[in-house]
Design a protein around this motif. Structure first.
Motif, PDB file in Angstrom:
ATOM      1  N   ALA A 101       0.841  -1.192   0.000  1.00  0.00           N
ATOM      2  CA  ALA A 101       0.000   0.000   0.000  1.00  0.00           C
ATOM      3  C   ALA A 101       0.881   1.250   0.000  1.00  0.00           C
ATOM      4  O   ALA A 101       1.853   1.328   0.745  1.00  0.00           O
ATOM      5  CB  ALA A 101      -0.918   0.009   1.223  1.00  0.00           C
ATOM      6  N   VAL A 102       0.541   2.199  -0.857  1.00  0.00           N
ATOM      7  CA  VAL A 102       1.274   3.457  -0.948  1.00  0.00           C
ATOM      8  C   VAL A 102       0.269   4.604  -0.871  1.00  0.00           C
ATOM      9  O   VAL A 102      -0.708   4.631  -1.620  1.00  0.00           O
ATOM     10  CB  VAL A 102       2.068   3.559  -2.268  1.00  0.00           C
ATOM     11  CG1 VAL A 102       2.699   4.935  -2.402  1.00  0.00           C
ATOM     12  CG2 VAL A 102       3.137   2.494  -2.326  1.00  0.00           C
ATOM     13  N   SER A 103       0.503   5.544   0.019  1.00  0.00           N
ATOM     14  CA  SER A 103      -0.348   6.739   0.131  1.00  0.00           C
ATOM     15  C   SER A 103       0.508   7.982  -0.099  1.00  0.00           C
ATOM     16  O   SER A 103       1.639   8.061   0.381  1.00  0.00           O
ATOM     17  CB  SER A 103      -1.004   6.814   1.515  1.00  0.00           C
ATOM     18  OG  SER A 103      -1.886   5.732   1.712  1.00  0.00           O
ATOM     19  N   PHE A 104      -0.040   8.921  -0.845  1.00  0.00           N
ATOM     20  CA  PHE A 104       0.674  10.169  -1.081  1.00  0.00           C
ATOM     21  C   PHE A 104      -0.335  11.282  -1.377  1.00  0.00           C
ATOM     22  O   PHE A 104      -1.492  11.003  -1.718  1.00  0.00           O
ATOM     23  CB  PHE A 104       1.677  10.039  -2.241  1.00  0.00           C
ATOM     24  CG  PHE A 104       1.086   9.543  -3.530  1.00  0.00           C
ATOM     25  CD1 PHE A 104       0.602  10.412  -4.488  1.00  0.00           C
ATOM     26  CD2 PHE A 104       1.028   8.178  -3.793  1.00  0.00           C
ATOM     27  CE1 PHE A 104       0.067   9.954  -5.671  1.00  0.00           C
ATOM     28  CE2 PHE A 104       0.489   7.700  -4.986  1.00  0.00           C
ATOM     29  CZ  PHE A 104       0.013   8.599  -5.927  1.00  0.00           C
ATOM     30  N   THR A 105       0.109  12.524  -1.240  1.00  0.00           N
ATOM     31  CA  THR A 105      -0.755  13.671  -1.480  1.00  0.00           C
ATOM     32  C   THR A 105      -0.206  14.491  -2.630  1.00  0.00           C
ATOM     33  O   THR A 105       0.970  14.873  -2.624  1.00  0.00           O
ATOM     34  CB  THR A 105      -0.850  14.552  -0.222  1.00  0.00           C
ATOM     35  OG1 THR A 105      -1.374  13.765   0.857  1.00  0.00           O
ATOM     36  CG2 THR A 105      -1.779  15.737  -0.459  1.00  0.00           C
ATOM     37  N   LEU A 106      -1.041  14.750  -3.626  1.00  0.00           N
ATOM     38  CA  LEU A 106      -0.643  15.572  -4.771  1.00  0.00           C
ATOM     39  C   LEU A 106      -0.918  17.044  -4.459  1.00  0.00           C
ATOM     40  O   LEU A 106      -2.039  17.411  -4.105  1.00  0.00           O
ATOM     41  CB  LEU A 106      -1.407  15.157  -6.022  1.00  0.00           C
ATOM     42  CG  LEU A 106      -1.090  13.770  -6.588  1.00  0.00           C
ATOM     43  CD1 LEU A 106      -1.974  13.479  -7.791  1.00  0.00           C
ATOM     44  CD2 LEU A 106       0.371  13.672  -6.979  1.00  0.00           C
ATOM     45  N   ARG A 107       0.132  17.865  -4.581  1.00  0.00           N
ATOM     46  CA  ARG A 107      -0.009  19.311  -4.394  1.00  0.00           C
ATOM     47  C   ARG A 107       0.595  20.058  -5.573  1.00  0.00           C
ATOM     48  O   ARG A 107       0.917  21.232  -5.471  1.00  0.00           O
ATOM     49  CB  ARG A 107       0.682  19.751  -3.099  1.00  0.00           C
ATOM     50  CG  ARG A 107       0.140  19.105  -1.838  1.00  0.00           C
ATOM     51  CD  ARG A 107       0.809  19.694  -0.606  1.00  0.00           C
ATOM     52  NE  ARG A 107       0.260  19.160   0.621  1.00  0.00           N
ATOM     53  CZ  ARG A 107       0.738  18.109   1.258  1.00  0.00           C
ATOM     54  NH1 ARG A 107       1.799  17.489   0.769  1.00  0.00           N
ATOM     55  NH2 ARG A 107       0.191  17.681   2.374  1.00  0.00           N
ATOM     56  N   THR A 108       0.797  19.357  -6.678  1.00  0.00           N
ATOM     57  CA  THR A 108       1.510  19.907  -7.827  1.00  0.00           C
ATOM     58  C   THR A 108       0.620  20.813  -8.660  1.00  0.00           C
ATOM     59  O   THR A 108      -0.609  20.750  -8.583  1.00  0.00           O
ATOM     60  CB  THR A 108       2.036  18.764  -8.700  1.00  0.00           C
ATOM     61  OG1 THR A 108       0.980  17.814  -8.897  1.00  0.00           O
ATOM     62  CG2 THR A 108       3.183  18.051  -8.020  1.00  0.00           C
ATOM     63  N   ARG A 109       1.291  21.654  -9.519  1.00  0.00           N
ATOM     64  CA  ARG A 109       0.553  22.632 -10.308  1.00  0.00           C
ATOM     65  C   ARG A 109       0.785  22.460 -11.807  1.00  0.00           C
ATOM     66  O   ARG A 109       0.365  23.279 -12.604  1.00  0.00           O
ATOM     67  CB  ARG A 109       0.960  24.043  -9.887  1.00  0.00           C
ATOM     68  CG  ARG A 109       0.586  24.363  -8.445  1.00  0.00           C
ATOM     69  CD  ARG A 109       1.176  25.695  -8.026  1.00  0.00           C
ATOM     70  NE  ARG A 109       0.747  26.783  -8.892  1.00  0.00           N
ATOM     71  CZ  ARG A 109      -0.424  27.407  -8.791  1.00  0.00           C
ATOM     72  NH1 ARG A 109      -1.275  27.023  -7.859  1.00  0.00           N
ATOM     73  NH2 ARG A 109      -0.725  28.398  -9.602  1.00  0.00           N
ATOM     74  N   ASP A 110       1.499  21.389 -12.214  1.00  0.00           N
ATOM     75  CA  ASP A 110       1.686  21.125 -13.635  1.00  0.00           C
ATOM     76  C   ASP A 110       1.837  19.624 -13.834  1.00  0.00           C
ATOM     77  O   ASP A 110       2.103  18.870 -12.889  1.00  0.00           O
ATOM     78  CB  ASP A 110       2.905  21.871 -14.189  1.00  0.00           C
ATOM     79  CG  ASP A 110       4.190  21.448 -13.518  1.00  0.00           C
ATOM     80  OD1 ASP A 110       4.745  20.429 -13.935  1.00  0.00           O
ATOM     81  OD2 ASP A 110       4.632  22.130 -12.567  1.00  0.00           O
ATOM     82  N   LEU A 111       1.659  19.169 -15.096  1.00  0.00           N
ATOM     83  CA  LEU A 111       1.651  17.743 -15.388  1.00  0.00           C
ATOM     84  C   LEU A 111       2.988  17.075 -15.092  1.00  0.00           C
ATOM     85  O   LEU A 111       3.029  15.961 -14.565  1.00  0.00           O
ATOM     86  CB  LEU A 111       1.271  17.515 -16.859  1.00  0.00           C
ATOM     87  CG  LEU A 111      -0.222  17.555 -17.192  1.00  0.00           C
ATOM     88  CD1 LEU A 111      -0.438  17.442 -18.686  1.00  0.00           C
ATOM     89  CD2 LEU A 111      -0.960  16.427 -16.478  1.00  0.00           C
TER      90      LEU A 111
END
Length: 484
Positions: free
Chosen positions: A106-116
């Motif tokens: 299991a892998v959990s992460f949070t996306l906070r990015t502003r470009d592809l």
């Protein structure tokens, strides 16, 4: 004045740098191929819980990627995702250590990015997947660590620029979004109107689905019609229309379906639970063959039930059961082979169980485990490769606890149903349901806390208790069971 000119020039330079680092949608998909290969739900057929988590996370990820490509978007709220990642490099010792016996982690992460580009790098790095192939794409990719340290903004703007121009500082917005945790009320405020709009749009199709389901069930005298996966209403209607056409064209092949359950799933056949499976990618020719084979399937099912009885006799009367929600979707042939192999092993071991000493207890067979365990609902989870002597001692040691868990399960099921009914009535919901991966204990906790709230937003809605916040394409509201 000169300071302002310099700021304007810096802004132009920033746009040029960002354009040089821009990834197209097609490039992003190509770059994420290793990720899709590692998490695609089709590879988790033997693990229904993990498959469902990956399906939901992919939907939310695709929505995030689509929003990134929309012209004029300003910022996205941080999005937390959880994926079960398959082992794709079995020879890598440093990767192997983090995988479970089932071959995934299991892998959990949070996306906070502003470009592809930064998003793709974030995803691959979070899942410990290689990013070397991105260098071959036609982009001027920056090292990921550098991108992170500058919050995806190569030039750091002076705070006076935002005071002078009135523009919002994206760093401050991002920090604020990170500080403010999503709550049920705030999420409903932001997404309630969208859900209502989608729900209203889906209502004619929902009525059409109910009509088709009722007519086909009545005409074929079926016990039920179900779907293995959470397809949209339009997709389900299309599947029922296909079945209705087959009924009109070949009514004679459906004479043996009386009293049975039809399940639309990924492959055709008969399931271990005795349901008729119709693969959604198969054509009428394949479905016709399944209906023609039903008499042979029924014979095999009788042999399967006999095997279950023989295993029960050898294990002191313990009942062998198959639970659709907790076990992989096996065909009748696959399950028969599993039972037959386990029966032969037990018969040869001649374990000294006293007849009927374990009556009232239950067990399920699992092919992807190596040690027996006791489920919270009271049934034993027995690996097909389990050593018979170790199995005997485990069952003896856990028998009393199993009986207590079974009794607790009965009470829990009653409590869960009462809370669902009470919640549905209080909030005037059209429907309240949960995903299979949400346990009864989690559902009970969720409903108890919901009943303490005042939520007029929910009137007339379809509410699904899940592990994530999302609005489905037909307007169903999904909220995590442990909402804040």
């Amino acid at each position: 004045f000169y300071y302002f000119i310099r700021l304007c020039l810096d802004k132009i330079l920033l746009q040029c740098v960002l354009q040089a680092r821009t990834l197209s949608g097609a490039d992003a998909i190509n770059a994420l191929r290793p990720f899709y290969f590692a998490v695609h739900p089709d590879f988790f057929g033997q693990h229904p819980k993990e498959r469902e988590v990956n399906e939901n996370s992919l939907k939310r990820l695709n929505g995030y990627l689509e929003n990134l490509q929309k012209p004029g978007f300003r910022s996205l709220k941080p999005t937390q995702l959880t994926f079960y990642v398959r082992e794709t490099e079995p020879n890598s010792s440093n990767v192997q250590e983090s995988f479970s016996a089932s071959g995934f982690r299991a892998v959990s992460f949070t996306l906070r990015t502003r470009d592809l580009l930064s998003t793709v790098l974030d995803i691959l790095n979070s899942c410990s997947l290689s990013t070397e192939h991105i260098q071959n794409l036609n982009v001027n990719s920056q090292p990921h660590k550098e991108a992170k340290s500058t919050v995806n903004r190569p030039i750091k703007w002076d705070k006076t620029y935002y005071s002078f121009t009135g523009f919002k500082d994206p760093e401050e917005e991002l920090e604020q979004a990170q500080r403010v945790e999503t709550t049920l009320i705030s999420w409903l405020d932001d997404n309630g109107a969208s859900a209502v709009k989608k729900l209203k749009k889906s209502l004619p199709l929902r009525k059409e689905l109910e009509r088709l389901k009722f007519e086909l069930s009545h005409e074929l005298q079926l016990s039920d019609i179900r779907w293995q996966r959470s397809w949209g209403i339009a997709h389900r209607c299309s599947q029922l229309h296909s079945l209705a056409r087959l009924v009109q064209q070949r009514p004679e092949v459906l004479k043996n379906v009386k009293g049975r359950t039809v399940v639309f799933t990924d492959r055709s056949g008969m399931s271990a639970a005795g349901h008729i499976m119709l693969g959604t990618m198969d054509v009428h020719h394949h479905w016709t063959k399944i209906f023609e084979r039903l008499p042979n399937y029924y014979k095999l099912q009788k042999r399967l039930l006999f095997l279950e009885d023989r295993i029960s006799e050898l294990l002191g009367g313990i009942q062998v059961i198959y639970i659709e929600e907790l076990q992989p979707l096996l065909t009748l042939e696959e399950y028969y082979e599993t039972l037959n192999s386990f029966y032969n092993k037990l018969r040869d071991s001649r374990l000294p169980f006293h007849p009927r000493s374990l009556r009232g207890l239950q067990m399920i067979l699992e092919s992807d485990r190596y040690a027996p365990s006791l489920h919270e609902f009271g049934h034993f989870m027995i690996p097909t490769v389990c050593d018979p002597v170790a199995l005997q001692w485990f069952i003896f040691a856990k028998a009393q606890e199993a009986r207590e868990n079974l009794k607790r399960k009965e009470e829990m099921v009653i409590t869960e149903k009462e809370l669902i009914d009470t919640s549905t009535e209080k909030f005037s919901l059209d429907r309240l349901y949960k995903e299979p991966s949400v346990s009864s204990a989690q559902m009970i906790d969720c409903c108890k806390r919901l009943l303490e709230e005042s939520l007029p937003y929910l009137q007339g809605m379809h509410l699904c208790i899940s592990h994530f916040y999302s609005v489905l394409q037909d307007g169903d509201l999904c909220i995590p069971w442990n909402w804040k």
